[in-house]
Enzyme design. Sequence first.
Site, PDB file in Angstrom:
ATOM      1  N   SER A  20       0.829  -1.217   0.000  1.00  0.00           N
ATOM      2  CA  SER A  20       0.000   0.000   0.000  1.00  0.00           C
ATOM      3  C   SER A  20       0.861   1.264   0.000  1.00  0.00           C
ATOM      4  O   SER A  20       1.819   1.388   0.767  1.00  0.00           O
ATOM      5  CB  SER A  20      -0.905   0.011   1.233  1.00  0.00           C
ATOM      6  OG  SER A  20      -1.583   1.254   1.311  1.00  0.00           O
ATOM      7  N   LYS A  71     -13.019  -4.446   1.786  1.00  0.00           N
ATOM      8  CA  LYS A  71     -13.942  -3.303   1.678  1.00  0.00           C
ATOM      9  C   LYS A  71     -15.400  -3.693   1.924  1.00  0.00           C
ATOM     10  O   LYS A  71     -16.147  -2.931   2.538  1.00  0.00           O
ATOM     11  CB  LYS A  71     -13.786  -2.628   0.311  1.00  0.00           C
ATOM     12  CG  LYS A  71     -12.436  -1.924   0.144  1.00  0.00           C
ATOM     13  CD  LYS A  71     -12.320  -1.255  -1.209  1.00  0.00           C
ATOM     14  CE  LYS A  71     -10.962  -0.588  -1.370  1.00  0.00           C
ATOM     15  NZ  LYS A  71     -10.837   0.138  -2.641  1.00  0.00           N
ATOM     16  N   ASN A  92     -14.008   2.197   1.729  1.00  0.00           N
ATOM     17  CA  ASN A  92     -12.539   2.296   1.718  1.00  0.00           C
ATOM     18  C   ASN A  92     -12.039   3.206   2.834  1.00  0.00           C
ATOM     19  O   ASN A  92     -10.836   3.379   3.002  1.00  0.00           O
ATOM     20  CB  ASN A  92     -12.027   2.797   0.357  1.00  0.00           C
ATOM     21  CG  ASN A  92     -12.208   4.284   0.168  1.00  0.00           C
ATOM     22  OD1 ASN A  92     -13.134   4.873   0.728  1.00  0.00           O
ATOM     23  ND2 ASN A  92     -11.335   4.902  -0.596  1.00  0.00           N
ATOM     24  N   ASP A 108     -13.371   6.266  -3.367  1.00  0.00           N
ATOM     25  CA  ASP A 108     -12.672   5.888  -4.606  1.00  0.00           C
ATOM     26  C   ASP A 108     -13.258   6.595  -5.837  1.00  0.00           C
ATOM     27  O   ASP A 108     -12.535   7.214  -6.616  1.00  0.00           O
ATOM     28  CB  ASP A 108     -12.752   4.374  -4.815  1.00  0.00           C
ATOM     29  CG  ASP A 108     -11.884   3.603  -3.829  1.00  0.00           C
ATOM     30  OD1 ASP A 108     -10.793   4.086  -3.484  1.00  0.00           O
ATOM     31  OD2 ASP A 108     -12.297   2.510  -3.404  1.00  0.00           O
ATOM     32  N   GLY A 132     -13.805  -2.199 -18.232  1.00  0.00           N
ATOM     33  CA  GLY A 132     -13.765  -3.000 -17.014  1.00  0.00           C
ATOM     34  C   GLY A 132     -15.028  -2.830 -16.195  1.00  0.00           C
ATOM     35  O   GLY A 132     -15.738  -1.815 -16.316  1.00  0.00           O
ATOM     36  N   ALA A 133     -15.319  -3.825 -15.380  1.00  0.00           N
ATOM     37  CA  ALA A 133     -16.554  -3.792 -14.577  1.00  0.00           C
ATOM     38  C   ALA A 133     -16.330  -4.397 -13.195  1.00  0.00           C
ATOM     39  O   ALA A 133     -17.254  -4.912 -12.576  1.00  0.00           O
ATOM     40  CB  ALA A 133     -17.669  -4.522 -15.321  1.00  0.00           C
ATOM     41  N   GLY A 134     -15.093  -4.342 -12.703  1.00  0.00           N
ATOM     42  CA  GLY A 134     -14.782  -4.848 -11.368  1.00  0.00           C
ATOM     43  C   GLY A 134     -15.103  -3.805 -10.301  1.00  0.00           C
ATOM     44  O   GLY A 134     -15.856  -2.847 -10.538  1.00  0.00           O
ATOM     45  N   GLY A 240      -2.610   7.033 -13.077  1.00  0.00           N
ATOM     46  CA  GLY A 240      -3.293   6.395 -11.957  1.00  0.00           C
ATOM     47  C   GLY A 240      -3.056   7.038 -10.604  1.00  0.00           C
ATOM     48  O   GLY A 240      -3.810   6.772  -9.655  1.00  0.00           O
TER      49      GLY A 240
HETATM   50  P1  ATR Z   1     -10.582  -4.233  -9.279  1.00  0.00           P
HETATM   51  O1  ATR Z   1     -11.021  -4.596  -7.898  1.00  0.00           O
HETATM   52  O2  ATR Z   1      -9.217  -3.594  -9.335  1.00  0.00           O
HETATM   53  O3  ATR Z   1     -11.588  -3.477 -10.032  1.00  0.00           O
HETATM   54  P2  ATR Z   1     -11.362  -6.741 -10.385  1.00  0.00           P
HETATM   55  O4  ATR Z   1     -12.612  -6.625  -9.613  1.00  0.00           O
HETATM   56  O5  ATR Z   1     -10.584  -8.012 -10.342  1.00  0.00           O
HETATM   57  O6  ATR Z   1     -10.321  -5.622  -9.988  1.00  0.00           O
HETATM   58  O7  ATR Z   1     -11.697  -6.378 -11.902  1.00  0.00           O
HETATM   59  C1  ATR Z   1     -10.754  -6.516 -12.897  1.00  0.00           C
HETATM   60  C2  ATR Z   1     -11.334  -6.012 -14.213  1.00  0.00           C
HETATM   61  O8  ATR Z   1     -10.323  -6.177 -15.227  1.00  0.00           O
HETATM   62  C3  ATR Z   1     -12.546  -6.804 -14.694  1.00  0.00           C
HETATM   63  O9  ATR Z   1     -13.386  -5.951 -15.431  1.00  0.00           O
HETATM   64  C4  ATR Z   1     -11.894  -7.837 -15.615  1.00  0.00           C
HETATM   65  O10 ATR Z   1     -12.745  -8.334 -16.596  1.00  0.00           O
HETATM   66  P3  ATR Z   1     -13.738  -9.591 -16.289  1.00  0.00           P
HETATM   67  O11 ATR Z   1     -14.908  -9.035 -15.529  1.00  0.00           O
HETATM   68  O12 ATR Z   1     -14.099 -10.081 -17.623  1.00  0.00           O
HETATM   69  O13 ATR Z   1     -12.913 -10.575 -15.494  1.00  0.00           O
HETATM   70  C5  ATR Z   1     -10.824  -7.000 -16.252  1.00  0.00           C
HETATM   71  N1  ATR Z   1      -9.734  -7.795 -16.801  1.00  0.00           N
HETATM   72  C6  ATR Z   1      -8.761  -8.430 -16.120  1.00  0.00           C
HETATM   73  N2  ATR Z   1      -7.914  -9.050 -16.963  1.00  0.00           N
HETATM   74  C7  ATR Z   1      -8.384  -8.803 -18.217  1.00  0.00           C
HETATM   75  C8  ATR Z   1      -7.942  -9.153 -19.531  1.00  0.00           C
HETATM   76  N3  ATR Z   1      -6.842  -9.880 -19.725  1.00  0.00           N
HETATM   77  N4  ATR Z   1      -8.661  -8.707 -20.580  1.00  0.00           N
HETATM   78  C9  ATR Z   1      -9.774  -7.958 -20.401  1.00  0.00           C
HETATM   79  N5  ATR Z   1     -10.237  -7.597 -19.192  1.00  0.00           N
HETATM   80  C10 ATR Z   1      -9.555  -7.994 -18.115  1.00  0.00           C
END
Ligand code: ATR
Length: 276
Positions: A20, A71, A92, A108, A132-134, A240
């Site tokens: 961190s 979290k 967070n 965040d 992305g959708a994480g 970032g």
């Molecule tokens: P964080 O908590 O940092 O948001 P996460 O929840 O693990 O991390 O989310 C990672 C994101 O990166 C997700 O959107 C993931 O896509 P999936 O939902 O399909 O897993 C995306 N991601 C990770 N590796 C990837 C790759 N090689 N290509 C495309 N998307 C990727």
Amino acid sequence: MGITAATRIVAVIGHPVTHSLSPAIHNAAFDELGVDCRMVAFEVAPGKGKAAIAAMSTLGIAGFAVTTPLKAEVAAAVDVVDEASRSLDSANTVVLRDDGSRFGASTDGTGFVASLLAAGRELDGARVVVLGAGAASRSIVHALGETAAERITIVNRTAATADVAAALAPQAEVGTVDAVQEADLLVNTTTVGMGDPDASPIGDTDLLHSSLTVADIVYHPLDTRLLRDARAAGATTIDGLGMLVEQARLQQQLWIGDAGDASTMRAAAQAELARR
Ligand code: ATR
């Protein structure tokens, strides 16, 4: 600044927590502000979030930051949460108040939006593409949903999680990477590029253009392939550390009612990254 018996302590908890940047960033701000407060890091195993909160309350710790994977359990364990935390099931930041109550917040997404504004990127009427959708994506989409952005297109490898993220903002929809051509702002929240200077979430660089602002939340490396490609296309870039610093400044507002200078905090983060 040294530590005395009167020094206020804040913490960061996570698993692992040793990577961190929060202690470096926050302590630089406390030094600069002349505030007698220090941040320390505690390794807390998953499932131990509630016990950690009780322990910190006992010790009179003023508040703490939370990193992965704690979290959600911290959001569930505190007494009151802000609207973002409630929507995201994620906290967070926690304030441990003198009356014993525990307040959870999520800085965040609002930190991300603050980093855009600090870079001069207005959002009124903006068409945004979020890759992305994480968890990081969800907090950013939720915060963008409270701005005057016109459209938020979520592009993700896995369709089901994209739907979940899209439900967090009224302007959000699930789409394809082609939306980048029409966009004003592109945000990478995927982990693609993390630890790999040659990997980019945008394979077709022809999609990038000069009226685009590209923000990458990856900060290791700081100058990602996506940001380099964006600059080559004439786009404006935001790295970032923007989000990392601004979400930390919002945490400081909650803990001490003041926030350090963004450039001081950014320099501290860069020095810590360089030291590793
Ligand atoms: P964080 O908590 O940092 O948001 P996460 O929840 O693990 O991390 O989310 C990672 C994101 O990166 C997700 O959107 C993931 O896509 P999936 O939902 O399909 O897993 C995306 N991601 C990770 N590796 C990837 C790759 N090689 N290509 C495309 N998307 C990727």
